[in-house]
Scaffold this motif. Structure first.
Motif, PDB file in Angstrom:
ATOM      1  N   THR A 218      28.045 -49.832  -9.319  1.00 11.41           N
ATOM      2  CA  THR A 218      27.615 -48.530  -8.818  1.00 11.41           C
ATOM      3  C   THR A 218      28.824 -47.620  -8.615  1.00 11.41           C
ATOM      4  OG1 THR A 218      27.782 -49.219  -6.492  1.00 11.41           O
ATOM      5  CG2 THR A 218      25.680 -49.635  -7.620  1.00 11.41           C
ATOM      6  N   PRO A 219      28.621 -46.307  -8.581  1.00 12.97           N
ATOM      7  CA  PRO A 219      29.743 -45.378  -8.426  1.00 12.97           C
ATOM      8  C   PRO A 219      30.564 -45.630  -7.160  1.00 12.97           C
ATOM      9  CG  PRO A 219      27.765 -44.197  -9.102  1.00 12.97           C
ATOM     10  CD  PRO A 219      27.343 -45.599  -8.809  1.00 12.97           C
ATOM     11  N   GLU A 220      29.899 -46.106  -6.101  1.00 13.78           N
ATOM     12  CA  GLU A 220      30.599 -46.348  -4.844  1.00 13.78           C
ATOM     13  C   GLU A 220      31.586 -47.512  -4.947  1.00 13.78           C
ATOM     14  OE1 GLU A 220      27.383 -46.201  -5.234  1.00 13.78           O
ATOM     15  OE2 GLU A 220      26.562 -44.588  -3.983  1.00 13.78           O
ATOM     16  N   LEU A 221      31.425 -48.322  -5.990  1.00  7.65           N
ATOM     17  CA  LEU A 221      32.313 -49.466  -6.195  1.00  7.65           C
ATOM     18  C   LEU A 221      33.262 -49.232  -7.370  1.00  7.65           C
ATOM     19  CD1 LEU A 221      29.738 -52.383  -5.737  1.00  7.65           C
ATOM     20  CD2 LEU A 221      31.226 -51.352  -4.016  1.00  7.65           C
TER      21      LEU A 221
ATOM     22  N   THR B 225      28.112 -54.738  -1.256  1.00  8.39           N
ATOM     23  CA  THR B 225      27.400 -53.470  -1.287  1.00  8.39           C
ATOM     24  C   THR B 225      28.376 -52.351  -0.966  1.00  8.39           C
ATOM     25  OG1 THR B 225      26.830 -53.420   1.070  1.00  8.39           O
ATOM     26  CG2 THR B 225      25.366 -54.671  -0.392  1.00  8.39           C
ATOM     27  N   PRO B 226      28.034 -51.088  -1.333  1.00  8.58           N
ATOM     28  CA  PRO B 226      28.920 -49.966  -1.023  1.00  8.58           C
ATOM     29  C   PRO B 226      29.283 -49.874   0.454  1.00  8.58           C
ATOM     30  CG  PRO B 226      27.241 -49.282  -2.585  1.00  8.58           C
ATOM     31  CD  PRO B 226      26.889 -50.678  -2.150  1.00  8.58           C
ATOM     32  N   LEU B 227      28.359 -50.251   1.335  1.00  8.78           N
ATOM     33  CA  LEU B 227      28.640 -50.174   2.767  1.00  8.78           C
ATOM     34  C   LEU B 227      29.685 -51.196   3.193  1.00  8.78           C
ATOM     35  CD1 LEU B 227      25.068 -49.615   4.259  1.00  8.78           C
ATOM     36  CD2 LEU B 227      26.903 -47.928   3.972  1.00  8.78           C
TER      37      LEU B 227
ATOM     38  N   ASP C 211      36.270 -47.761  -7.335  1.00 10.60           N
ATOM     39  CA  ASP C 211      37.681 -47.969  -7.011  1.00 10.60           C
ATOM     40  C   ASP C 211      38.056 -49.432  -7.218  1.00 10.60           C
ATOM     41  OD1 ASP C 211      40.252 -47.511  -6.203  1.00 10.60           O
ATOM     42  OD2 ASP C 211      39.779 -47.385  -4.054  1.00 10.60           O
TER      43      ASP C 211
ATOM     44  N   TYR D 263      32.233 -52.089   1.273  1.00  7.53           N
ATOM     45  CA  TYR D 263      33.463 -51.889   0.508  1.00  7.53           C
ATOM     46  C   TYR D 263      34.314 -50.776   1.095  1.00  7.53           C
ATOM     47  CZ  TYR D 263      36.441 -51.705  -3.661  1.00  7.53           C
ATOM     48  OH  TYR D 263      37.499 -51.748  -4.529  1.00  7.53           O
ATOM     49  N   ASN D 264      35.467 -51.160   1.608  1.00  3.46           N
ATOM     50  CA  ASN D 264      36.408 -50.196   2.173  1.00  3.46           C
ATOM     51  C   ASN D 264      37.811 -50.593   1.719  1.00  3.46           C
ATOM     52  OD1 ASN D 264      37.458 -48.098   3.706  1.00  3.46           O
ATOM     53  ND2 ASN D 264      37.613 -49.370   5.550  1.00  3.46           N
TER      54      ASN D 264
END
Length: 235
Positions: free
Chosen positions: A41-44, A4-6, A46, A8-9
């Protein structure tokens, strides 16, 4: 576990470690924690592919490494090269070497795991061994070093199934350190699986070329000689 975006760092320093670059392809040393291709999703967004496309807008992925896996990753920068490279991976005309540190001490100095794999659909992206419907999966392993509670191994997959190396090592009772799906992620700061070498035929010249990415958890291990396969059945 679904990313999930949360969760992913991705690492940003260095932004892109280039091993080789020419008009047909770019070869990078992917860090653990960075997606090979963008997520849904856009948050993923990168990923290695999106970072390469900032330099080569037409770049296309021809193979992938798991999120936690580091090492050699090839991206095609021209359409013709994409088809040639993708075909080599599909037809098992590449050679791959991985390094992994697994939990526990392996008794045998070398061996082979021959267990068919299929997606564990209710628990995806997990894969599982299934002798009835699984696809053939074959891995050679070689012990390089034994420590008190872990073993450093060299892995040579003959097939390229999803999570193949992770499932095969776990099937021996020695999951890879840091594996959050088939072992205990708390045992390491990352998944200790690294794509050390990749051999393939250059998409333009046809020359056999081998790329190597030093391993952060085993920097002292030298590359091995990789000969081209004579036929798909030998890979």
């Amino acid at each position: 576990m679904t990313l999930t975006p949360l969760d992913y760092n991705p690492p940003t320093e260095p932004w892109l470690t280039v091993i080789h670059e020419d008009r047909d392809m770019i070869v990078v040393n992917k860090p653990g924690g960075l997606l090979s291709v963008p997520g849904r999703t856009p948050e993923l967004l990168d990923s290695v592919l999106s970072r390469v496309r900032a330099i080569h807008p037409g770049a296309q992925a021809v193979h992938r490494l798991d999120l936690g896996t580091s090492g050699v990753l090839v991206v095609a920068t021209r359409r013709k090269a994409e088809a040639t490279l993708r075909g080599q991976f599909q037809d098992r005309l590449t050679r791959k070497v991985y390094l992994a540190r697994v939990t526990g001490v392996l008794a045998e100095d070398s061996g082979q795991v021959d267990l068919p794999l299929i997606c564990d659909w209710p628990n995806r992206p997990r894969q599982m061994v299934c002798h009835d419907t699984g696809k053939p999966a074959l891995t050679d392993y070689f012990v390089l070093e034994r420590a008190e509670e872990s073993t450093l191994v060299l892995l040579r997959p003959h097939t390229g199934r999803s999570h193949q190396l992770r499932v095969h090592m776990a099937s021996l009772g020695h999951p890879i350190i840091g594996d959050n799906l088939y072992g205990d992620a708390r045992q390491g700061d990352r998944l200790h699986l690294h794509a050390s070498q990749l051999g393939l035929h250059h998409p333009y010249s046809g020359e056999w070329v081998v790329f190597h990415a030093p391993c952060d958890f085993a920097p002292h291990v030298p590359p091995v000689t990789l000969e081209p396969p004579a036929s798909p059945s030998e890979t």
